[in-house]
Design a protein around this motif. Structure first.
Motif, short mmCIF file in Angstrom:
data_model
loop_
_atom_site.label_atom_id
_atom_site.label_comp_id
_atom_site.label_asym_id
_atom_site.label_seq_id
_atom_site.Cartn_x
_atom_site.Cartn_y
_atom_site.Cartn_z
N ASP A 163 0.79 -1.18 0.00
CA ASP A 163 0.13 -0.15 0.14
C ASP A 163 0.91 1.34 -0.08
OD1 ASP A 163 -2.47 -1.22 0.03
OD2 ASP A 163 -2.13 -2.02 2.35
N THR A 164 0.29 2.41 -0.34
CA THR A 164 0.92 3.69 -0.09
C THR A 164 1.35 4.13 1.07
OG1 THR A 164 -0.20 4.19 -2.22
CG2 THR A 164 0.62 5.88 -0.88
N VAL A 165 2.59 4.51 1.16
CA VAL A 165 3.37 4.95 2.50
C VAL A 165 3.70 6.36 2.77
CG1 VAL A 165 4.81 4.20 4.36
CG2 VAL A 165 3.99 2.51 2.56
N TYR A 166 3.66 7.00 3.60
CA TYR A 166 3.75 8.38 3.83
C TYR A 166 4.91 8.89 4.83
CZ TYR A 166 -0.33 8.99 0.84
OH TYR A 166 -1.06 8.92 -0.19
N LEU A 167 5.86 9.75 4.81
CA LEU A 167 6.63 10.13 5.81
C LEU A 167 6.11 11.68 5.89
CD1 LEU A 167 9.10 10.39 7.70
CD2 LEU A 167 10.52 10.84 5.78
N THR A 168 5.73 11.93 7.22
CA THR A 168 5.15 13.37 7.38
C THR A 168 5.88 13.97 8.55
OG1 THR A 168 3.07 12.40 6.86
CG2 THR A 168 3.01 14.58 8.16
N ILE A 209 -3.62 4.40 8.52
CA ILE A 209 -2.85 4.02 10.05
C ILE A 209 -1.72 4.89 9.94
CG2 ILE A 209 -1.56 2.22 11.35
CD1 ILE A 209 -3.57 0.08 10.24
N GLY A 210 -1.18 5.55 11.43
CA GLY A 210 -0.26 6.00 11.42
C GLY A 210 0.72 5.76 12.85
N SER A 235 2.90 6.75 7.75
CA SER A 235 1.34 6.22 7.64
C SER A 235 1.34 5.59 6.38
CB SER A 235 0.44 7.57 7.71
OG SER A 235 0.83 8.34 6.56
N VAL A 236 0.28 4.36 6.51
CA VAL A 236 -0.17 3.89 5.51
C VAL A 236 -1.52 3.98 4.98
CG1 VAL A 236 -0.53 1.37 4.63
CG2 VAL A 236 1.37 1.81 6.10
N HIS A 246 -0.56 -7.02 11.91
CA HIS A 246 0.61 -7.07 11.46
C HIS A 246 1.08 -5.57 10.75
CE1 HIS A 246 0.17 -11.39 11.66
NE2 HIS A 246 -1.01 -11.21 10.89
N VAL A 247 0.27 -4.70 10.08
CA VAL A 247 0.60 -3.72 9.48
C VAL A 247 1.16 -2.59 10.59
CG1 VAL A 247 -0.30 -1.44 8.38
CG2 VAL A 247 -0.77 -3.88 7.56
N VAL A 248 0.39 -2.66 11.75
CA VAL A 248 1.06 -1.86 12.86
C VAL A 248 2.37 -2.31 13.35
CG1 VAL A 248 0.61 -1.24 15.27
CG2 VAL A 248 -1.10 -1.18 13.49
N GLU A 249 2.51 -3.75 13.50
CA GLU A 249 3.77 -4.02 13.94
C GLU A 249 4.77 -3.84 13.17
OE1 GLU A 249 3.34 -8.40 14.16
OE2 GLU A 249 2.04 -8.32 16.17
N TRP A 250 4.79 -3.83 11.70
CA TRP A 250 5.79 -3.55 10.69
C TRP A 250 6.13 -2.05 10.93
CZ3 TRP A 250 2.14 -6.18 6.38
CH2 TRP A 250 2.50 -7.72 6.72
N MET A 251 4.94 -1.20 10.78
CA MET A 251 5.25 0.20 10.93
C MET A 251 6.01 0.75 12.29
SD MET A 251 1.46 1.52 9.56
CE MET A 251 2.06 3.20 9.48
#
Length: 283
Positions: free
Chosen positions: A111-116, A215-216, A231-232, A246-251
């Motif tokens: 999915d699309t990932v952002y850096l803010t 999710i951030g 964030s994803v 799983h997504v939260v753990e990776w992030m």
């Protein structure tokens, strides 16, 4: 001789004021987003007279830094400024340091990932990696601003700010509106902040793409506050359980490793570290 020195000092002071005013105009146009800003609105935003704004816009237009969209009588940023921004982007160290983590998250999630990062009461997207999943939720371009609390990444920046700063930001949010940016509900934000701090991540629907959410997670600095956020964003079913865990753990893992790397570079590891790394020529 004294008269000459006095005249030179006055000329220098006047030149500095002109630069400051031109910079304020450029910032106001940038804040207006893609729709641009009319002369009257720029005068209100900067506190300058319409005559001064008109004169400075004339110079900026000649330079190509500002363009007039005649269909809307609105001023927008010109392409030369895009080139200047790209030159800075190519040379600063912050996104280069974050790139491996963004790429890994995009690969893991598809999915699309952002850096803010945070600037005042706004969040700025400084980098983005588009995932390979065919249904994409792309809500923010690199360089775009969002109000703190209006999306998952900006909510993470707000939730993990200093308590006194959170109170100040919650007060300032209702008074500021960015073009094309949703304004968060100030009454709902305290509960969202508390929920995020308890869970260790934020989850919020996107306001620009129906049926999508984000999710951030914060990137924590030396003082325990957020200095940036990952964030994803994806269509809502992709961020429901059990996949969300799983997504939260990776992030969280990538955010922790990135934070440790920043602290190795600068023991303080605060917003000043981020600003320094985002400046041209510091890599």
């Amino acid at each position: 001789m004294l008269g000459t020195e006095s005249n030179m000092a006055e000329e220098s002071s006047g030149a500095i004021r002109s630069v400051e005013r031109a910079a304020a105009l450029i910032q106001a146009i940038a804040d207006a987003g893609k729709s641009g800003s009319r002369l009257t609105d720029l005068a209100l935003a900067t506190g300058l007279s319409k005559t001064t704004v008109h004169r400075l816009l004339g110079t900026l237009t000649k330079l190509g830094w500002v363009e007039l969209d005649e269909s809307r009588s609105a001023y927008v940023l010109g392409l030369p400024l895009v080139g200047i921004g790209m030159a800075a982007s190519d040379r600063h160290g912050f996104t280069s340091l974050a790139a491996p983590h963004l790429n890994r998250l995009a690969e893991l999630t598809s999915d699309t990932v952002y850096l803010t990062v945070k600037t005042g009461s706004q969040a700025v997207c400084v980098d983005r990696v588009v995932g390979t999943y065919p249904i994409r939720a792309i809500t923010t371009q690199i360089g775009e601003r969002r109000m703190l609390g209006s999306c998952a990444g900006s909510l993470a920046l707000l939730a993990w700010a200093e308590p006194d700063e959170v109170d100040r930001l919650l007060t300032s949010i209702p008074t500021t509106q960015l073009s094309g940016s949703a304004l968060p509900d100030p009454a709902a934000l305290p509960a969202l902040i508390q929920r995020a701090r308890t869970a260790g991540f934020t989850q919020a629907p996107t306001t620009l793409v129906p049926g999508a959410e984000g999710i951030g997670v914060p990137i924590i600095g030396g003082s325990g506050t957020a200095i940036a956020a990952f964030s994803v964003e994806a269509v809502s079913p992709r961020l429901s359980e059990p996949r969300r865990t799983h997504v939260v753990e990776w992030m969280k893992r990538e955010a922790t490793v990135f934070a440790q790397r920043l602290q190795q570079l600068d023991g303080a590891s605060n917003e000043g570290t981020v600003r320094k790394l985002l400046q041209p020529g510091t890599a």
